[in-house]
Motif scaffolding. Sequence first.
Motif, PDB file in Angstrom:
ATOM      1  N   ALA A 126     -20.886  61.956  -4.133  1.00 19.23           N
ATOM      2  CA  ALA A 126     -21.734  62.111  -2.941  1.00 19.23           C
ATOM      3  C   ALA A 126     -21.850  60.782  -2.201  1.00 19.23           C
ATOM      4  O   ALA A 126     -21.862  60.745  -0.961  1.00 19.23           O
ATOM      5  CB  ALA A 126     -23.121  62.625  -3.336  1.00 19.23           C
ATOM      6  N   HIS A 127     -21.924  59.690  -2.952  1.00 24.67           N
ATOM      7  CA  HIS A 127     -22.006  58.361  -2.352  1.00 24.67           C
ATOM      8  C   HIS A 127     -20.685  58.014  -1.648  1.00 24.67           C
ATOM      9  O   HIS A 127     -20.678  57.553  -0.505  1.00 24.67           O
ATOM     10  CB  HIS A 127     -22.325  57.354  -3.452  1.00 24.67           C
ATOM     11  N   HIS A 128     -19.601  58.274  -2.347  1.00 25.78           N
ATOM     12  CA  HIS A 128     -18.267  58.003  -1.799  1.00 25.78           C
ATOM     13  C   HIS A 128     -18.055  58.746  -0.474  1.00 25.78           C
ATOM     14  O   HIS A 128     -17.538  58.196   0.489  1.00 25.78           O
ATOM     15  CB  HIS A 128     -17.238  58.453  -2.841  1.00 25.78           C
ATOM     16  N   PHE A 129     -18.484  59.996  -0.441  1.00 29.80           N
ATOM     17  CA  PHE A 129     -18.277  60.849   0.740  1.00 29.80           C
ATOM     18  C   PHE A 129     -19.545  60.925   1.602  1.00 29.80           C
ATOM     19  O   PHE A 129     -19.772  61.918   2.297  1.00 29.80           O
ATOM     20  CB  PHE A 129     -17.886  62.262   0.305  1.00 29.80           C
ATOM     21  N   SER A 130     -20.372  59.871   1.574  1.00 29.42           N
ATOM     22  CA  SER A 130     -21.720  59.977   2.155  1.00 29.42           C
ATOM     23  C   SER A 130     -21.747  60.342   3.637  1.00 29.42           C
ATOM     24  O   SER A 130     -22.735  60.877   4.113  1.00 29.42           O
ATOM     25  CB  SER A 130     -22.503  58.678   1.935  1.00 29.42           C
ATOM     26  N   ARG A 131     -20.680  60.048   4.379  1.00 28.59           N
ATOM     27  CA  ARG A 131     -20.675  60.407   5.803  1.00 28.59           C
ATOM     28  C   ARG A 131     -19.669  61.508   6.133  1.00 28.59           C
ATOM     29  O   ARG A 131     -19.405  61.774   7.319  1.00 28.59           O
ATOM     30  CB  ARG A 131     -20.372  59.160   6.643  1.00 28.59           C
ATOM     31  N   THR A 132     -19.098  62.133   5.098  1.00 24.86           N
ATOM     32  CA  THR A 132     -18.001  63.065   5.366  1.00 24.86           C
ATOM     33  C   THR A 132     -18.183  64.441   4.737  1.00 24.86           C
ATOM     34  O   THR A 132     -17.773  65.443   5.317  1.00 24.86           O
ATOM     35  CB  THR A 132     -16.674  62.473   4.847  1.00 24.86           C
ATOM     36  N   VAL A 133     -18.767  64.493   3.543  1.00 27.48           N
ATOM     37  CA  VAL A 133     -18.788  65.736   2.776  1.00 27.48           C
ATOM     38  C   VAL A 133     -20.155  65.900   2.112  1.00 27.48           C
ATOM     39  O   VAL A 133     -20.749  64.919   1.665  1.00 27.48           O
ATOM     40  CB  VAL A 133     -17.702  65.700   1.661  1.00 27.48           C
ATOM     41  N   ASP A 134     -20.645  67.138   2.048  1.00 28.93           N
ATOM     42  CA  ASP A 134     -21.811  67.441   1.220  1.00 28.93           C
ATOM     43  C   ASP A 134     -21.336  67.852  -0.166  1.00 28.93           C
ATOM     44  O   ASP A 134     -20.594  68.841  -0.301  1.00 28.93           O
ATOM     45  CB  ASP A 134     -22.637  68.576   1.837  1.00 28.93           C
ATOM     46  N   VAL A 135     -21.736  67.101  -1.161  1.00 33.42           N
ATOM     47  CA  VAL A 135     -21.365  67.434  -2.535  1.00 33.42           C
ATOM     48  C   VAL A 135     -22.476  68.295  -3.126  1.00 33.42           C
ATOM     49  O   VAL A 135     -23.631  67.862  -3.210  1.00 33.42           O
ATOM     50  CB  VAL A 135     -21.149  66.149  -3.360  1.00 33.42           C
ATOM     51  N   VAL A 136     -22.128  69.517  -3.490  1.00 30.85           N
ATOM     52  CA  VAL A 136     -23.133  70.514  -3.868  1.00 30.85           C
ATOM     53  C   VAL A 136     -23.050  70.790  -5.369  1.00 30.85           C
ATOM     54  O   VAL A 136     -21.996  71.160  -5.891  1.00 30.85           O
ATOM     55  CB  VAL A 136     -22.934  71.820  -3.075  1.00 30.85           C
ATOM     56  N   LEU A 137     -24.180  70.628  -6.025  1.00 34.19           N
ATOM     57  CA  LEU A 137     -24.256  70.695  -7.482  1.00 34.19           C
ATOM     58  C   LEU A 137     -24.474  72.125  -7.959  1.00 34.19           C
ATOM     59  O   LEU A 137     -25.473  72.756  -7.601  1.00 34.19           O
ATOM     60  CB  LEU A 137     -25.431  69.808  -7.931  1.00 34.19           C
TER      61      LEU A 137
END
Lengths: 241, 241
Positions: free
Chosen positions: B27-38
Amino acid sequence: MRPKIYLFGDSITEESFGDGGWGASLAHHFSRTVDVVLRGYSGYNTRWPLKVLERVFPGGGVEGGEEEPPLAVTIFFGANDACLPDRCSAFQHVPLDEYKQNLLSIVSFLKKRWPSTHILLITPPPIDEDGRLRFPYIDNPLNQPERTNKAAGAYSEACISVARESGIPVIDLWTKMQQFPDWEKAFLRDGLHLCPRGNRVVFDEVVLKLKGEGLSLETLPVDLPLIADIDTKDPLKAFQM
Amino acid sequence: MRPKIYLFGDSITEESFGDGGWGASLAHHFSRTVDVVLRGYSGYNTRWPLKVLERVFPGGGVEGGEEEPPLAVTIFFGANDACLPDRCSAFQHVPLDEYKQNLLSIVSFLKKRWPSTHILLITPPPIDEDGRLRFPYIDNPLNQPERTNKAAGAYSEACISVARESGIPVIDLWTKMQQFPDWEKAFLRDGLHLCPRGNRVVFDEVVLKLKGEGLSLETLPVDLPLIADIDTKDPLKAFQM
């Protein structure tokens, strides 16, 4: 569908999923109950995102893929607005009155879009001016801090008055952090951004305020049965739903 | 709308937003590009979620609030299926053949729902049997490990064969981790779950595999202008969109 909590703010929000970050900690805390959605924009003041709120929070009814209203939105701006207008980060500066109006506009936009959503304001953190001199973000020929704690305090006051006028909760981070000894180095990594202990303060405060709004692990439904609630003699029984 | 990556799996996924966790790091890596959903479900094998896939991944067209297909889904099961049938966690055990069929069914469900979505399998990690004896999850009167590395290896093999048959990528975590000296204590906290260094291995591998699928910071659009791309003399120009 699992409900959402949006985290909307500047770099202190954008980097909140880094190691020990308050956003990641929230997602971990609510790992079976809520999707914590990151909408942090590094360097942003309140003036810029106000121009594109419809893009940050797309609406537009069912055809536009509109989802359920989120449970909550945290709004965490001011650290950049409070950059001094005569120092090296002046392009991020927003005058105090405009900051207040911008925050009111953001709150009003969200209240109109999602009347049932809990909106939670967070004031900017205090500033350790020594840290800001030691870790400059850009060329700083004057060698004077581009942010001061006094200015951050004024923006924090304005944020609190927006919460009061809007009837919504606020975390007074500026005051809260300064109640601890050595807050300058204990909570802030570079005079502005949070280190793990500073992140912990924000996480604890957000959890507390959300609980005050009725949003907690005790009240929110869990997504699928917890392992502790599954009958070890007939596990599939828990999945007849 | 920002695209999503779902993380679907057991406790190693559910706790991936803890300190140093691979989910939070993504989520940090993709913080401006992708929503990482748990979508991690502690203790789950492949048999249980297969009964409720429609609840984990709700569909149902526009009326049901269906969203854009996610960019990717990681599927990370097997650690619980591989519990031995004659040991203290037998209720989680799923026979090897059924595990393979269940994984195939999960992949097939996702491929049918979202043909364009990249599906990424992750094998169970290796097991440190000494760690499993020292940190029991439940009463273990036999004092024998409820999981063995050999069994985890067999389930890992099955996971790899599912990937091959389905034509999708797989992270062979079982093999990968064992290539490092002292993997038992360096990567695993209790013989099964990941410590920060183990989380780092998973994070690095997921980023690498996603990149192999064309999903990386270089290719994904950024949500709103980066501060570095904003003209300091006319910041609002970047927001005329």
